[in-house]
Design an enzyme around this catalytic site. Structure first.
Site, short mmCIF file in Angstrom:
data_model
loop_
_atom_site.label_atom_id
_atom_site.label_comp_id
_atom_site.label_asym_id
_atom_site.label_seq_id
_atom_site.Cartn_x
_atom_site.Cartn_y
_atom_site.Cartn_z
N TYR A 60 -4.49 4.50 -2.14
CA TYR A 60 -4.25 3.06 -2.28
C TYR A 60 -5.30 2.14 -1.65
CZ TYR A 60 -1.99 -1.47 -1.38
OH TYR A 60 -1.71 -2.80 -1.27
N GLY A 90 -8.58 -6.43 4.78
CA GLY A 90 -8.00 -7.30 5.80
C GLY A 90 -8.17 -8.75 5.42
N CYS A 130 2.44 5.50 10.15
CA CYS A 130 1.06 5.86 10.52
C CYS A 130 0.74 5.30 11.90
CB CYS A 130 0.09 5.27 9.50
SG CYS A 130 -1.63 5.53 9.96
N CYS A 134 1.84 10.73 6.91
CA CYS A 134 2.90 9.83 6.43
C CYS A 134 3.79 10.51 5.39
CB CYS A 134 2.35 8.49 5.96
SG CYS A 134 0.88 8.60 4.98
N CYS A 171 -5.71 13.99 6.55
CA CYS A 171 -4.45 13.66 7.22
C CYS A 171 -3.43 13.33 6.14
CB CYS A 171 -4.64 12.44 8.13
SG CYS A 171 -3.08 11.80 8.81
N CYS A 229 -8.48 -2.87 8.74
CA CYS A 229 -9.73 -3.59 8.89
C CYS A 229 -10.85 -3.04 8.01
CB CYS A 229 -10.25 -3.49 10.33
SG CYS A 229 -9.14 -4.16 11.53
N ASN A 247 -12.35 -0.49 13.12
CA ASN A 247 -11.34 -0.14 12.11
C ASN A 247 -10.65 1.13 12.60
OD1 ASN A 247 -11.45 1.21 8.71
ND2 ASN A 247 -9.80 0.23 9.79
N GLY A 248 -9.33 1.04 12.78
CA GLY A 248 -8.58 2.20 13.25
C GLY A 248 -7.57 1.78 14.29
N CYS A 280 -8.07 10.07 6.21
CA CYS A 280 -6.83 9.44 5.73
C CYS A 280 -6.74 9.55 4.21
CB CYS A 280 -6.81 7.96 6.14
SG CYS A 280 -5.46 7.05 5.38
S1 SF4 Z 1 -0.62 8.84 8.50
FE1 SF4 Z 1 -1.00 8.37 6.31
S2 SF4 Z 1 -1.92 6.32 6.33
FE2 SF4 Z 1 -2.10 7.13 8.42
S3 SF4 Z 1 -4.10 8.12 8.58
FE3 SF4 Z 1 -2.64 9.72 7.99
S4 SF4 Z 1 -2.67 9.71 5.73
FE4 SF4 Z 1 -3.60 7.81 6.40
#
Ligand code: SF4
Length: 484
Positions: A249, A35, A389, A443, A440, A9, A109-110, A243
């Site tokens: 991307y 989105g 994710c 993934c 984070c 979003c 968003n989230g 993130c």
């Molecule tokens: S898991 Fe990957 S896509 Fe999800 S918040 Fe963490 S870095 Fe971003």
């Protein structure tokens, strides 16, 4: 059509502007990439909150009459691609309710990782839900709060949810913005004359001529009213987990996200990839649009010329109708066309930001070879994506992520590339510099900063991602994709 992780979003909010809804509309235009399934705006004139939302692109949802109906000095807006909650109009945002604290509209968003648990408790106690979206949980908690003011009720309700949220909410008199204590998703604060703006990315500020002030901080709640802007941090501090995929991307390269230029970070990823995975080649070609910045960085360090050897058709929307079986082999060609004069007889470095299932990458390699490329060397500007994710990004289950179930050699063979290399995790983190500990990377690592429920019966949507799909349980993602 492309095999990508998808951002859920984009959110926008503006307070104290006589054309609030029109500016929200423009802001959503800038955030459309976040989105494309539905769009909506809620506005207030100080007495009443009104909302308009529909399935489709921003340009399709709003016309002059709709925007004229959204009067007032404050507005919030939302573009949505669904993750939690299916893609239905009832799940489109803003969601507007009327309760003991008055009217309130919400944009999110989230992904709230404890939404299923909270929802089950609320339903047991008599709540009736109208959507399948995790966001509605916040509204039920808000409506039930005995706190004396809307602001306190909001703070209390948000204190009960965990996971990723960048939220904007609108009451008849206030705009409230909040970001989760981990800071998973971005949220910027801007100024346009007397007006305050909050939005997912700074490209929305640029479009309306506003100035970036700062990010809404992780764990911060901002309340904007006629009295001005008030900031508070009512929640315990948490380990930061921005993130990193926003840089890889999701975000637009003209945005600043988490305090860094997306363009600069993305170009650095390409430079680093050229150092880590050099190859003798004649031309660097990006898979547009997402591979462009990294390809420029790769070309810069390698000294190999950058050329647009693939041209993207930007006018293929979500409404694209799959042709009949007999002409389906057109596949990815509908969206990408190779430039034979650039590719023919050349050794090509093909740059992309990520590989999810591998299906599209395989088709693109084939396309480039069919246009006469002598060799195709696939280079990916992030590490292999091996885990789904749970924080607001649409990803397939683990068994469908090609890098989770296959070695580098197997993936190369499947893609039919002459070589394949991913950027290493260290290289990725180097691109965000001193802030590397604040990101984070779940993934790529499978190490999750916020625990999520693992009871498959109760939390189907979340847990499905980690488990094999029983309908397709052949033990191999490659077997799955090869059949398609
Ligand atoms: S898991 Fe990957 S896509 Fe999800 S918040 Fe963490 S870095 Fe971003």
């Amino acid at each position: 059509m492309f095999d990508k992780f998808r951002e859920e979003c984009g959110v926008f909010g503006i307070f104290r502007h006589h054309e609030a809804a029109n500016l929200a509309y423009l802001g959503l235009y800038a955030l459309q990439h976040r989105g494309q399934e539905s769009a909506g705006i809620a506005s207030t004139d100080g007495r009443r909150v009104r909302v308009a939302r529909e399935m489709g692109y921003v340009a399709d949802v709003f016309d002059e009459a709709t925007l004229n109906g959204l009067q007032g000095h404050a507005a919030i807006g939302h573009v949505r691609y669904s993750t939690a909650g299916s893609s239905l109009l009832e799940n489109a945002q803003p969601i507007l309710i009327d309760c003991a604290h008055g009217q309130i509209a919400i944009c999110h968003n989230g992904n709230l990782v404890n939404a299923g648990e909270l929802r089950a408790d609320l339903v047991r106690e008599g709540s009736i839900f109208q959507t399948s979206s995790d966001t509605e949980v916040v509204l039920h908690l808000y409506a039930r709060s005995k706190a004396p003011t809307p602001e306190e009720a909001f703070v209390e309700s948000i204190g009960q949810v965990t996971g990723a949220y960048s939220l904007v909410m609108l009451t008849s008199e206030q705009l409230i913005a909040a970001r989760d204590p981990h800071g998973f998703r971005p949220l910027a604060l801007g100024r346009l004359g007397e007006a305050w703006i909050v939005c997912s990315e700074t490209c929305a500020l640029d479009l309306i001529g506003a100035t970036y002030v700062r990010d809404v901080e992780p764990g911060e709640v901002i309340v904007i009213s006629e009295k001005g802007l008030k900031s508070r941090k009512p929640y315990p501090q948490a380990h930061l987990s921005h993130c990193i995929f926003e840089h890889v991307y999701f975000s637009r390269p003209d945005s600043y996200v988490f305090g860094l230029s997306v363009n600069e970070v993305r170009t650095s990823l390409g430079r680093q990839l050229a150092r880590e995975a050099p190859v003798d080649a004649d031309v660097v070609v990006p898979i547009p649009d997402s591979g462009v910045c990294a390809a420029m960085g790769y070309a810069e360090v390698s000294g190999i010329p950058f050329r647009m050897g693939l041209i993207r058709n930007h006018y293929v929307g979500r409404t694209f109708i799959q042709p009949q079986q007999s002409i389906r082999h057109f596949g990815v060609k509908v969206k990408l066309n190779p430039v034979r004069s650039i590719l023919e007889g050349r050794r090509v470095v093909l740059l992309d930001d990520s590989i999810v299932r591998g299906t599209t990458s395989r088709k693109i390699v084939k396309l480039v070879k069919a246009a006469g490329a002598r060799e195709v060397h696939m280079r990916i500007s992030c590490p292999p994506t091996v885990s789904p994710c749970f924080y607001g990004v649409d990803t397939p289950r683990r068994s469908e992520l090609i890098a989770a179930t296959h070695t580098l050699g197997e993936i190369k063979k499947y893609l039919q590339a002459d070589s394949l290399a991913y950027l290493g995790l260290e290289g990725l983190l180097a691109a965000v510099g001193q802030q590397r500990a604040n990101y984070c990377t779940s993934c790529y690592t499978g190490q999750y900063p916020v625990e999520f429920p693992r009871d498959a019966d109760k939390y189907l949507q979340l847990t499905l991602k980690l488990q094999p799909d029983p309908a397709r349980a052949t033990g191999s993602a490659l077997a799955n994709v090869a059949r398609q």
